[in-house]
Design an enzyme around this catalytic site. Structure first.
Site, short mmCIF file in Angstrom:
data_model
loop_
_atom_site.label_atom_id
_atom_site.label_comp_id
_atom_site.label_asym_id
_atom_site.label_seq_id
_atom_site.Cartn_x
_atom_site.Cartn_y
_atom_site.Cartn_z
N ARG A 19 11.04 -7.98 -1.19
CA ARG A 19 10.17 -8.86 -1.97
C ARG A 19 8.97 -8.07 -2.48
O ARG A 19 8.75 -6.92 -2.10
CB ARG A 19 9.70 -10.05 -1.14
CG ARG A 19 8.80 -9.69 0.03
CD ARG A 19 8.29 -10.94 0.73
NE ARG A 19 7.23 -10.64 1.69
CZ ARG A 19 6.38 -11.54 2.17
NH1 ARG A 19 6.47 -12.80 1.78
NH2 ARG A 19 5.45 -11.19 3.03
N ILE A 21 6.25 -5.87 -4.23
CA ILE A 21 6.32 -4.56 -4.88
C ILE A 21 7.64 -3.86 -4.58
O ILE A 21 8.24 -3.24 -5.45
CB ILE A 21 5.11 -3.69 -4.44
CG1 ILE A 21 3.81 -4.26 -5.04
CG2 ILE A 21 5.31 -2.24 -4.87
CD1 ILE A 21 2.56 -3.59 -4.52
N LYS A 41 13.08 -5.97 7.07
CA LYS A 41 13.32 -6.85 8.21
C LYS A 41 13.81 -8.22 7.77
O LYS A 41 14.44 -8.94 8.54
CB LYS A 41 12.04 -7.00 9.04
CG LYS A 41 11.61 -5.74 9.76
CD LYS A 41 10.58 -6.03 10.84
CE LYS A 41 9.32 -6.64 10.27
NZ LYS A 41 8.30 -6.86 11.34
N ASP A 62 13.97 -2.04 10.46
CA ASP A 62 12.54 -2.09 10.77
C ASP A 62 12.03 -0.66 10.77
O ASP A 62 12.52 0.18 11.53
CB ASP A 62 12.36 -2.74 12.15
CG ASP A 62 10.92 -2.89 12.58
OD1 ASP A 62 10.04 -2.23 11.99
OD2 ASP A 62 10.67 -3.65 13.54
N ASN A 89 7.64 2.20 0.92
CA ASN A 89 6.87 1.04 0.47
C ASN A 89 6.48 0.09 1.59
O ASN A 89 5.47 -0.60 1.49
CB ASN A 89 7.68 0.28 -0.59
CG ASN A 89 7.08 -1.08 -0.88
OD1 ASN A 89 6.06 -1.20 -1.55
ND2 ASN A 89 7.71 -2.13 -0.36
N TYR A 154 -6.61 -1.29 8.37
CA TYR A 154 -5.73 -1.14 7.20
C TYR A 154 -6.18 0.03 6.33
O TYR A 154 -5.36 0.86 5.91
CB TYR A 154 -5.71 -2.43 6.39
CG TYR A 154 -4.88 -2.34 5.13
CD1 TYR A 154 -3.50 -2.44 5.19
CD2 TYR A 154 -5.49 -2.16 3.89
CE1 TYR A 154 -2.73 -2.35 4.03
CE2 TYR A 154 -4.72 -2.07 2.73
CZ TYR A 154 -3.35 -2.17 2.81
OH TYR A 154 -2.59 -2.09 1.66
N ILE A 187 -2.52 -6.52 -6.63
CA ILE A 187 -1.23 -6.84 -7.25
C ILE A 187 -0.79 -8.20 -6.71
O ILE A 187 -0.78 -8.41 -5.50
CB ILE A 187 -0.16 -5.78 -6.92
CG1 ILE A 187 -0.68 -4.35 -7.23
CG2 ILE A 187 1.13 -6.07 -7.66
CD1 ILE A 187 -0.99 -4.08 -8.67
N THR A 189 1.33 -10.52 -5.26
CA THR A 189 2.56 -10.48 -4.48
C THR A 189 2.56 -11.62 -3.47
O THR A 189 1.52 -12.25 -3.22
CB THR A 189 2.66 -9.16 -3.70
OG1 THR A 189 1.56 -9.09 -2.77
CG2 THR A 189 2.61 -7.95 -4.63
N LEU A 191 2.53 -11.27 -0.33
CA LEU A 191 1.57 -10.90 0.71
C LEU A 191 0.15 -11.25 0.29
O LEU A 191 -0.64 -11.76 1.10
CB LEU A 191 1.68 -9.40 1.03
CG LEU A 191 0.71 -8.86 2.08
CD1 LEU A 191 0.86 -9.61 3.40
CD2 LEU A 191 0.93 -7.36 2.30
#
EC number: 1.1.1.122
Length: 273
Positions: A19, A21, A41, A62, A89, A154, A187, A189, A191
């Site tokens: 899904r 990007i 996953k 994973d 990615n 992050y 972007i 998405t 997420l």
């Protein structure tokens, strides 16, 4: 016709390809004539994309599990006999956290996904990429270079991805393997949508993310995917490159301090009244 054949006959591996990007990258390489093997996953999402796109093979996996990545590489070679490009990615952005709210355990888990998974697949794929004089594309993030509030762990993982890209580019140049990374900004998405939904005012969060770009919009996954195909195909004299796909979010001066960090009155330069 040129767009269809620009990466014809090549074999590409993509992680986190079900899904956002990742799915856009899978789609773009297929449209460019490549065979694409991708893992995720999310088995249901991966199977659905595999059914939609001829020229793809989905392998559940994973990236934190070395055995899964070994299977990804071995299945690719078994089916196609060679490997030309790896796109790392797979990654995760946790909800906003103040530094004191983070934990060493959470940081380790994020490192496993965002950094060590990338490192592990690179190690497994390198012998085969050296044979094909192929290339590696790591998906980093703009905030790995400029920072982001309430995203300490992050930012650290993505900064490390960019640094690793540059170091590996030096090492692999003697083998003819190019190593580059893409650092996306905002972007739109699934997420991003999930992160916005976790805030107290999702609409305001989305608006703030939209207005962060001088272009006045968020990017689309297909725009990152187009950059990936460019790096793999036409960008034959590029290695160690961090390609920003950000809508200009990093440009210009802007307000950085908040009232809480300033106190009641900002500290102005001398002789300013």
């Amino acid at each position: 016709m040129a767009a269809v054949t620009r990466y014809s006959g090549k074999v590409v591996v993509v992680t986190g390809g079900s899904r956002g990007i990742g799915a856009a990258i899978v789609r773009a390489f297929v449209d460019s004539g490549a065979q694409v093997v991708f893992c995720d996953k999310d088995e249901a999402g991966g199977r659905a994309l595999e059914q939609e796109l001829s020229g793809t093979v989905f392998i559940p996996g994973d990236v934190t599990q070395e055995r899964d990545l070994q299977t990804l590489v071995s299945e690719t070679l078994s089916r196609f006999g060679h490997l030309d490009c790896v796109v790392n990615n797979a990654g995760y952005h946790p909800p906003a956290q103040l530094p004191e709210e983070t934990s060493a355990q959470g940081f380790r888990q994020l490192l496993e996904v965002n950094l060590l998974g990338t490192y592990t697949l690179i190690k497994l794929a390198l012998p085969h990429l050296r044979k094909s004089r192929g290339n590696i594309i790591n998906i980093s993030s703009l905030v790995g270079a400029i920072g982001q509030s309430q995203a300490l762990t992050y930012v650290a993982t993505k900064g490390a991805v960019t640094a690793m890209t540059k170091a590996l580019a030096l090492d692999e140049s003697r083998h003819g393997v190019r190593v580059n990374c893409i650092s996306p900004g905002n972007i739109w998405t699934p997420l991003w949508e999930e992160l916005a939904a976790s805030t107290s005012d999702p609409r305001a969060t989305i608006l703030e993310g939209t207005l962060a770009q001088p272009l006045g919009r968020m990017g689309q996954p297909a725009e990152v995917a187009a950059a990936a195909v460019f790096l793999a195909s036409e960008a034959t004299f590029c290695t160690g490159l961090e390609l920003l796909v950000t809508g200009g979010a990093e440009l210009g001066y802007g307000r950085k301090a908040s009232k809480s960090s300033l106190g009641e009155v900002p500290t102005l330069p001398p002789n300013v009244h």
